[in-house]
Design an enzyme around this catalytic site. Structure first.
Site, PDB file in Angstrom:
ATOM      1  N   PRO A   2     -41.764 -28.874  32.005  1.00 49.12           N
ATOM      2  CA  PRO A   2     -40.792 -29.487  33.006  1.00 49.12           C
ATOM      3  C   PRO A   2     -40.035 -30.545  32.064  1.00 49.12           C
ATOM      4  O   PRO A   2     -40.571 -31.352  31.431  1.00 49.12           O
ATOM      5  CB  PRO A   2     -41.507 -30.197  33.869  1.00 49.12           C
ATOM      6  CG  PRO A   2     -42.825 -29.343  34.186  1.00 49.12           C
ATOM      7  CD  PRO A   2     -43.181 -29.078  32.751  1.00 49.12           C
ATOM      8  N   GLU A   3     -38.772 -30.479  31.954  1.00 51.21           N
ATOM      9  CA  GLU A   3     -37.581 -31.543  31.409  1.00 51.21           C
ATOM     10  C   GLU A   3     -37.168 -32.356  32.191  1.00 51.21           C
ATOM     11  O   GLU A   3     -37.637 -32.166  33.593  1.00 51.21           O
ATOM     12  CB  GLU A   3     -36.887 -30.572  30.483  1.00 51.21           C
ATOM     13  CG  GLU A   3     -37.344 -29.587  29.684  1.00 51.21           C
ATOM     14  CD  GLU A   3     -36.666 -29.079  28.625  1.00 51.21           C
ATOM     15  OE1 GLU A   3     -35.059 -29.365  28.663  1.00 51.21           O
ATOM     16  OE2 GLU A   3     -36.694 -27.921  28.561  1.00 51.21           O
ATOM     17  N   LYS A  58     -39.646 -37.829  31.240  1.00 47.31           N
ATOM     18  CA  LYS A  58     -40.300 -36.737  31.869  1.00 47.31           C
ATOM     19  C   LYS A  58     -41.860 -37.276  32.465  1.00 47.31           C
ATOM     20  O   LYS A  58     -42.435 -36.472  32.984  1.00 47.31           O
ATOM     21  CB  LYS A  58     -40.837 -36.123  30.736  1.00 47.31           C
ATOM     22  CG  LYS A  58     -39.610 -35.095  29.981  1.00 47.31           C
ATOM     23  CD  LYS A  58     -40.100 -34.137  28.790  1.00 47.31           C
ATOM     24  CE  LYS A  58     -39.161 -33.899  27.940  1.00 47.31           C
ATOM     25  NZ  LYS A  58     -39.760 -32.913  26.810  1.00 47.31           N
ATOM     26  N   HIS A  92     -57.016 -24.386  40.190  1.00 49.25           N
ATOM     27  CA  HIS A  92     -56.353 -25.255  39.394  1.00 49.25           C
ATOM     28  C   HIS A  92     -55.892 -26.353  39.973  1.00 49.25           C
ATOM     29  O   HIS A  92     -54.826 -26.944  39.310  1.00 49.25           O
ATOM     30  CB  HIS A  92     -54.960 -24.177  38.882  1.00 49.25           C
ATOM     31  CG  HIS A  92     -55.371 -23.075  38.132  1.00 49.25           C
ATOM     32  ND1 HIS A  92     -56.392 -22.725  37.069  1.00 49.25           N
ATOM     33  CD2 HIS A  92     -54.970 -21.782  38.325  1.00 49.25           C
ATOM     34  CE1 HIS A  92     -56.538 -21.457  36.733  1.00 49.25           C
ATOM     35  NE2 HIS A  92     -55.688 -20.976  37.681  1.00 49.25           N
ATOM     36  N   ARG A 111     -52.628 -25.287  32.895  1.00 46.73           N
ATOM     37  CA  ARG A 111     -52.892 -25.633  31.691  1.00 46.73           C
ATOM     38  C   ARG A 111     -54.046 -26.784  31.393  1.00 46.73           C
ATOM     39  O   ARG A 111     -54.553 -27.063  30.376  1.00 46.73           O
ATOM     40  CB  ARG A 111     -51.790 -25.757  30.905  1.00 46.73           C
ATOM     41  CG  ARG A 111     -50.805 -24.469  30.822  1.00 46.73           C
ATOM     42  CD  ARG A 111     -51.336 -23.162  29.984  1.00 46.73           C
ATOM     43  NE  ARG A 111     -51.249 -23.512  28.638  1.00 46.73           N
ATOM     44  CZ  ARG A 111     -50.324 -23.221  27.970  1.00 46.73           C
ATOM     45  NH1 ARG A 111     -49.013 -23.056  28.306  1.00 46.73           N
ATOM     46  NH2 ARG A 111     -50.288 -23.689  26.610  1.00 46.73           N
ATOM     47  N   ARG A 154     -31.521 -40.031  10.271  1.00 50.66           N
ATOM     48  CA  ARG A 154     -32.476 -38.662  10.569  1.00 50.66           C
ATOM     49  C   ARG A 154     -31.743 -37.393   9.918  1.00 50.66           C
ATOM     50  O   ARG A 154     -30.848 -37.095  10.017  1.00 50.66           O
ATOM     51  CB  ARG A 154     -32.728 -38.546  11.906  1.00 50.66           C
ATOM     52  CG  ARG A 154     -33.659 -39.646  12.615  1.00 50.66           C
ATOM     53  CD  ARG A 154     -33.879 -39.436  13.924  1.00 50.66           C
ATOM     54  NE  ARG A 154     -34.546 -40.048  14.706  1.00 50.66           N
ATOM     55  CZ  ARG A 154     -34.815 -41.599  14.803  1.00 50.66           C
ATOM     56  NH1 ARG A 154     -33.481 -42.006  14.560  1.00 50.66           N
ATOM     57  NH2 ARG A 154     -35.679 -42.160  15.233  1.00 50.66           N
ATOM     58  N   ARG A 263     -40.102 -24.179  17.321  1.00 50.69           N
ATOM     59  CA  ARG A 263     -39.819 -23.848  18.740  1.00 50.69           C
ATOM     60  C   ARG A 263     -38.800 -22.891  18.736  1.00 50.69           C
ATOM     61  O   ARG A 263     -37.820 -22.870  17.663  1.00 50.69           O
ATOM     62  CB  ARG A 263     -38.978 -25.179  19.221  1.00 50.69           C
ATOM     63  CG  ARG A 263     -39.949 -26.354  19.364  1.00 50.69           C
ATOM     64  CD  ARG A 263     -41.005 -26.371  20.261  1.00 50.69           C
ATOM     65  NE  ARG A 263     -41.654 -27.656  20.785  1.00 50.69           N
ATOM     66  CZ  ARG A 263     -41.305 -28.311  21.912  1.00 50.69           C
ATOM     67  NH1 ARG A 263     -40.402 -27.905  22.583  1.00 50.69           N
ATOM     68  NH2 ARG A 263     -41.682 -29.345  21.826  1.00 50.69           N
TER      69      ARG A 263
END
Length: 276
Positions: A2-3, A58, A92, A111, A154, A263
């Site tokens: 989830p973002e 997040k 779960h 997970r 960067r 990715r």
């Protein structure tokens, strides 16, 4: 994973479902979910009331009475649901917060990567993960000059830079692909090679795209649902992510998939040309 739009959607739903509810008991079914000592976590939250739920990047921040904050990171598959306390616990489910009104907040995670940490309110900004988070992608907080300075330092691919939560909070693989497509920037372009105009366009598109995705309830690719078990709706508005082979909506060129920083990454080879 989830973002920001998905986590914000979950936050909004939970505020409607559990605000002002008082915890009667806590059942921890998978102890690794809790960062604190399990007994301390349970003892400190029992008889406490959920006063507010915030979000930072997040992360969900559950604000309890007695100045306590529970930091919750959903990671890959974490979900929250509200059910009657008497209902059988689903597979779960790792943590159950039973409320005094007979309902329960349940954390479900296939997970098992999600984590919860209880801290004194105000101390959350010093915890790992939150301490170095970049700005929220909003007009007042995401300053283009600061964004530009960060990128100039960067050399890594802009796709990887956007996934760096210290630069801007909340972006993940889905929306990084989308905002780069919107901005006509190749995902492998070195971050420090972007022009000032490209940085401005990218910043504006990040703000716009995440706001639109949030209003649509987020994106469901595989299993994401909100606190009401509703799927998101933004997957029908994606331009690049997981659209390999589909014609680009701008030029008709088939969308391609490459790997950037381990990715899967989707882009238009005609609209998004790499800079060396």
């Amino acid at each position: 994973m989830p973002e920001l739009p998905e986590v914000e959607t979950v936050r909004r739903g939970l505020e409607k479902l559990v605000l002002n509810k008082k915890i009667k008991d806590i059942r921890v079914l998978y102890s690794k979910t809790i960062v604190n000592e399990e007994s301390e976590f349970i003892e400190k939250l029992t008889n406490k009331t959920i006063k507010k739920i915030d979000r930072r990047g997040k992360y969900l921040l559950f604000r309890f009475s007695s100045d306590l904050t529970m930091i919750s990171h959903l990671r890959m598959e974490g979900k929250y649901f509200v059910e009657p306390s008497t209902k059988e616990v689903e597979k779960h489910t790792h943590v159950v917060f039973d409320f005094t009104d007979g309902t329960s907040l349940r954390y479900n995670d296939v997970r098992k990567f999600g984590r919860m940490q209880l801290v004194k309110t105000g101390m959350e900004i010093q915890t790992a993960g939150l301490a170095k988070l970049g700005p929220e992608p909003k007009e007042k907080t995401f300053i283009v000059e600061d964004f530009s300075k960060n990128l100039k330092r960067r050399k890594k691919a802009i796709k990887n830079a956007l996934l760096d939560q210290t630069i801007v909070a909340g972006l993940g693989n889905i929306y990084a692909d989308e905002v780069l497509w919107m901005s006509k920037i190749h995902p492998e372009t070195p971050a420090n090679k972007l022009t000032e105009e490209e940085v401005k366009v990218l910043r504006d598109n990040i703000i716009k795209e995440l706001a639109l995705a949030t209003e649509a309830g987020g994106t469901t690719i595989r299993s994401y649902t909100d606190a009401f078990r509703h799927s998101g709706g933004f997957q029908f508005s994606l331009h690049a992510y997981q659209r390999t082979g589909d014609p680009c909506e701008r030029c008709g060129t088939p969308i391609q998939r490459i790997v950037v920083g381990q990715r899967g990454t989707h882009f238009c080879p005609k609209c998004q040309v790499v800079k060396s």
